[in-house]
Design a protein around this motif. Structure first.
Motif, PDB file in Angstrom:
ATOM      1  N   VAL A   1       0.810  -1.216   0.000  1.00 59.29           N
ATOM      2  CA  VAL A   1       0.000   0.000   0.000  1.00 59.29           C
ATOM      3  C   VAL A   1       0.843   1.267   0.000  1.00 59.29           C
ATOM      4  N   LEU A   2       1.917   1.270   0.785  1.00 64.58           N
ATOM      5  CA  LEU A   2       2.815   2.428   0.789  1.00 64.58           C
ATOM      6  C   LEU A   2       4.179   1.991   0.267  1.00 64.58           C
ATOM      7  N   LYS A   3       4.703   2.748  -0.682  1.00 64.76           N
ATOM      8  CA  LYS A   3       5.938   2.309  -1.349  1.00 64.76           C
ATOM      9  C   LYS A   3       7.027   3.355  -1.197  1.00 64.76           C
ATOM     10  N   GLY A   4       7.482   3.522   0.041  1.00 61.96           N
ATOM     11  CA  GLY A   4       8.611   4.416   0.255  1.00 61.96           C
ATOM     12  C   GLY A   4       8.232   5.886   0.283  1.00 61.96           C
ATOM     13  N   VAL A   5       7.337   6.242   1.213  1.00 58.14           N
ATOM     14  CA  VAL A   5       6.904   7.642   1.310  1.00 58.14           C
ATOM     15  C   VAL A   5       7.902   8.433   2.153  1.00 58.14           C
ATOM     16  N   ASN A   6       8.305   9.591   1.645  1.00 56.39           N
ATOM     17  CA  ASN A   6       9.147  10.524   2.401  1.00 56.39           C
ATOM     18  C   ASN A   6       8.387  11.833   2.534  1.00 56.39           C
ATOM     19  N   TYR A   7       8.359  12.386   3.738  1.00 54.70           N
ATOM     20  CA  TYR A   7       7.728  13.687   3.872  1.00 54.70           C
ATOM     21  C   TYR A   7       8.127  14.351   5.179  1.00 54.70           C
ATOM     22  N   HIS A   8       8.059  15.683   5.166  1.00 52.66           N
ATOM     23  CA  HIS A   8       8.428  16.448   6.349  1.00 52.66           C
ATOM     24  C   HIS A   8       7.290  17.436   6.645  1.00 52.66           C
ATOM     25  N   ILE A   9       6.674  17.291   7.808  1.00 51.45           N
ATOM     26  CA  ILE A   9       5.586  18.196   8.184  1.00 51.45           C
ATOM     27  C   ILE A   9       6.104  19.162   9.237  1.00 51.45           C
ATOM     28  N   HIS A  10       5.953  20.442   8.973  1.00 46.90           N
ATOM     29  CA  HIS A  10       6.444  21.454   9.919  1.00 46.90           C
ATOM     30  C   HIS A  10       5.317  21.930  10.819  1.00 46.90           C
TER      31      HIS A  10
ATOM     32  N   VAL B   1      -3.016  18.937   3.363  1.00 41.27           N
ATOM     33  CA  VAL B   1      -4.225  18.261   2.887  1.00 41.27           C
ATOM     34  C   VAL B   1      -3.809  17.193   1.885  1.00 41.27           C
ATOM     35  N   ILE B   2      -4.252  15.963   2.103  1.00 43.97           N
ATOM     36  CA  ILE B   2      -3.879  14.861   1.224  1.00 43.97           C
ATOM     37  C   ILE B   2      -5.095  14.445   0.407  1.00 43.97           C
ATOM     38  N   VAL B   3      -4.964  14.478  -0.903  1.00 46.85           N
ATOM     39  CA  VAL B   3      -6.054  14.024  -1.762  1.00 46.85           C
ATOM     40  C   VAL B   3      -5.518  12.905  -2.643  1.00 46.85           C
ATOM     41  N   GLY B   4      -6.443  12.224  -3.291  1.00 49.49           N
ATOM     42  CA  GLY B   4      -6.037  11.127  -4.160  1.00 49.49           C
ATOM     43  C   GLY B   4      -7.167  10.137  -4.312  1.00 49.49           C
ATOM     44  N   PRO B   5      -7.081   9.267  -5.323  1.00 41.48           N
ATOM     45  CA  PRO B   5      -8.143   8.280  -5.534  1.00 41.48           C
ATOM     46  C   PRO B   5      -8.171   7.260  -4.396  1.00 41.48           C
ATOM     47  N   SER B   6      -9.276   6.543  -4.251  1.00 45.96           N
ATOM     48  CA  SER B   6      -9.325   5.538  -3.189  1.00 45.96           C
ATOM     49  C   SER B   6      -8.348   4.416  -3.538  1.00 45.96           C
ATOM     50  N   GLY B   7      -7.749   3.861  -2.493  1.00 48.21           N
ATOM     51  CA  GLY B   7      -6.746   2.826  -2.700  1.00 48.21           C
ATOM     52  C   GLY B   7      -5.365   3.388  -2.977  1.00 48.21           C
ATOM     53  N   SER B   8      -5.227   4.719  -2.864  1.00 50.89           N
ATOM     54  CA  SER B   8      -3.930   5.323  -3.161  1.00 50.89           C
ATOM     55  C   SER B   8      -2.987   5.241  -1.969  1.00 50.89           C
TER      56      SER B   8
ATOM     57  N   LEU C   1      -1.110  17.557  -1.014  1.00 54.33           N
ATOM     58  CA  LEU C   1      -0.376  16.415  -1.546  1.00 54.33           C
ATOM     59  C   LEU C   1      -1.308  15.572  -2.392  1.00 54.33           C
ATOM     60  N   PHE C   2      -0.790  15.062  -3.490  1.00 52.04           N
ATOM     61  CA  PHE C   2      -1.566  14.123  -4.295  1.00 52.04           C
ATOM     62  C   PHE C   2      -0.907  12.757  -4.170  1.00 52.04           C
TER      63      PHE C   2
ATOM     64  N   ILE D   1       3.622   9.751  -2.812  1.00 50.25           N
ATOM     65  CA  ILE D   1       3.223  11.135  -3.022  1.00 50.25           C
ATOM     66  C   ILE D   1       3.709  11.533  -4.419  1.00 50.25           C
ATOM     67  N   LEU D   2       2.766  11.756  -5.334  1.00 52.07           N
ATOM     68  CA  LEU D   2       3.153  12.052  -6.713  1.00 52.07           C
ATOM     69  C   LEU D   2       3.433  13.538  -6.896  1.00 52.07           C
ATOM     70  N   GLU D   3       2.666  14.339  -6.149  1.00 57.41           N
ATOM     71  CA  GLU D   3       2.827  15.773  -6.355  1.00 57.41           C
ATOM     72  C   GLU D   3       2.537  16.514  -5.060  1.00 57.41           C
ATOM     73  N   GLU D   4       3.290  17.609  -4.848  1.00 58.35           N
ATOM     74  CA  GLU D   4       3.116  18.398  -3.636  1.00 58.35           C
ATOM     75  C   GLU D   4       3.259  19.855  -4.027  1.00 58.35           C
ATOM     76  N   ASN D   5       2.289  20.667  -3.595  1.00 54.01           N
ATOM     77  CA  ASN D   5       2.391  22.074  -3.971  1.00 54.01           C
ATOM     78  C   ASN D   5       1.514  22.938  -3.082  1.00 54.01           C
ATOM     79  N   THR D   6       1.649  24.258  -3.236  1.00 48.54           N
ATOM     80  CA  THR D   6       0.719  25.159  -2.563  1.00 48.54           C
ATOM     81  C   THR D   6      -0.639  24.961  -3.229  1.00 48.54           C
ATOM     82  N   PRO D   7      -1.716  25.234  -2.500  1.00 44.90           N
ATOM     83  CA  PRO D   7      -3.047  24.975  -3.078  1.00 44.90           C
ATOM     84  C   PRO D   7      -3.249  25.651  -4.424  1.00 44.90           C
ATOM     85  N   LYS D   8      -2.794  26.897  -4.528  1.00 48.21           N
ATOM     86  CA  LYS D   8      -3.000  27.658  -5.761  1.00 48.21           C
ATOM     87  C   LYS D   8      -2.348  26.954  -6.953  1.00 48.21           C
TER      88      LYS D   8
END
Lengths: 231, 241
Positions: B17-26, B32-39, B208-209, B215-222
């Protein structure tokens, strides 16, 4: 009333020489064994249920879980008459108190079934309840004690009542260890009276009435539980 | 505040289900994490407070490796509030007891303190009058607001939201989002898995997508909504917006 054939038989089987007292003495033995066995069964079954549910840190069943399974397997895989005879003639052969031996034997027997009832009752509580408990920092034990067990208790009460009813009927074999319960009393009466019909049917009616009353009480309890059900 | 390193999660040795996720939350971020179900987005969130045990990888919270088996995870979870899709209020307890159970049993507050604190929190979400009822008599929106309050009663440093509005009737979504927005404004660090794109756009500091366990993509909401980079995200947004 006692002038017909049946009437004379009923008079002889129950009223003559205050024989009704014998049936009630027998019923008393039946109820004592069933009650003590139920208490032993509930305590034992609850412990075994938690043993069976126990897992280690990586989520695998513990040694206690295996022991619980073996116990349940053995009890469910052998006739209760044999368990009673083994208890009376082998394991507790030095004991003279038949009611105590029968209670222990039936208690150990009932424990296996109660364990499954309690286990199912705990598993029936929504997994989200446990997750919520753990997520606010409560330990596994605290989550069990304050959240899961109080909810499981409601699930478990009705089937436990049923188990008690089953026990009352199952104890009809205690005559094998020379206890004079209701069944044994009626059986012996057949040779005293040279009449099988009246004492046997009479005993059946007594069992039926006792169990019917318990069933009605149980249904009432179930209704009350459902009404106060806060789900 | 939370650092995730090469996080993997497999179920029953076959479902990766998770394949090597890296992330840093400050601190103070609203992720906000979005994505299709099963992602893997819910699994990722549930790993952050170890409701799911990662198969491999590390999670650091406030300088402590919480994936280390020696870490007292109960202690860590006190600082990580979690709100579930299905509310998961304790059915056998009143609303007041739901809120005060953990702070009192964990000996963080006395019974009076906990009660006082609970009343303040209930007032914040406008449900003071529900203190003595059981969860079954509440609407979905009310339940979820109480669930948020229950987490807040522990004074968490981070709040995790696992699709908090997905099980709600449409007309109740607003009241829950309102409470979450207020929480965001007050400075709470939040990680939110949701399908509410409006919320992501308005409240998120990062979106985050996730797809296929990463995580395929990360950006400011805009940027995220106006200039999606990958084809996969463009497809996803065209379907949900």
């Amino acid at each position: 009333m006692f002038e017909t054939e049946l009437g004379r038989k009923i008079y002889a089987a129950f009223i003559d020489k205050d024989r009704w007292q014998l049936y009630f003495a027998g019923l008393s033995v039946t109820m004592q064994v069933a009650l003590f066995a139920a208490i032993i069964g509930i305590v034992l079954g609850t412990i075994v249920a938690f043993m069976k549910l126990s897992v280690n840190k990586s989520g695998k069943p513990t040694i206690f879980s295996y022991i619980a399974n073996i116990y349940i397997d053995i009890i469910r895989g052998t006739p209760s008459v044999l368990q009673l005879l083994i208890m009376w003639f082998v394991i507790l052969s030095s004991w003279k108190n038949g009611i105590a031996v029968a209670s222990i034997s039936f208690g150990i027997n009932s424990g296996a079934y109660v364990a499954e009832i309690v286990r199912a009752g705990i598993l029936a509580v929504d997994k989200g309840q446990t997750e919520a408990g753990r997520s606010v920092g409560l330990s596994n034990l605290q989550t069990m004690r304050y959240i899961v067990i109080p909810q499981a208790f409601k699930n478990v009460l009705p089937p436990l009542g049923n188990e008690f009813i089953v026990l009352i009927k199952e104890t009809a074999i205690v005559g094998y260890v020379s206890l004079r319960d209701l069944t044994r009393t009626a059986h012996q009466m057949t040779s005293t009276l040279y009449d099988a019909f009246t004492p046997l049917i009479g005993a059946a009616v007594i069992y039926f009435v006792v169990i019917k009353i318990l069933t009605i009480l149980l249904a009432k309890l179930e209704r009350r539980l459902r009404k106060s059900d806060n789900r | 505040m939370i650092i995730v390193k090469d996080l993997h999660k497999t179920f029953d040795d076959e479902l990766h289900v998770l394949k090597g996720v890296n992330y840093h939350i400050h601190q103070g971020e609203k992720i906000v994490i979005v994505g299709p179900s099963g992602s893997g987005k819910s699994t990722f969130l549930r790993c952050l407070n170890l409701l799911e045990r990662p198969t491999s990888g590390e999670i650091w919270f406030d300088g402590q490796n919480i994936t280390d088996p020696r870490t007292d995870i109960n202690k860590v979870r006190e600082h990580l509030g979690m709100v579930f899709q299905h509310f998961n209020l304790f059915n056998n307890l009143t609303i007041m007891e739901n809120i005060t159970l953990a702070p009192t049993k964990l000996k963080l507050q006395t019974a009076e303190e906990a009660k006082e604190n609970a009343l303040k929190l209930l007032e914040r979400v406008g449900l003071t009058d529900k203190a003595d009822v059981y969860p079954s008599s509440l609407s979905g929106g009310q339940k979820q607001r109480i669930a948020i309050v229950r987490s807040l009663a522990m004074n968490p440093k981070v709040m995790l939201f696992d699709e908090p509005t997905s099980a709600l009737d449409p007309e109740m979504v607003g009241e829950v989002l309102e409470v979450m927005k207020e929480l965001a404004t007050a400075g709470m660090t939040m990680v939110v898995v949701t399908h509410e794109m409006g919320f992501a756009r308005e409240v998120g500091t990062k979106v985050l997508f996730m797809d296929g366990g990463n995580i395929l993509e990360e950006n400011t909401p805009k940027e995220f909504f106006e200039h999606p980079q990958s084809q996969r995200l463009q497809d996803f947004l065209s379907k949900v917006l």
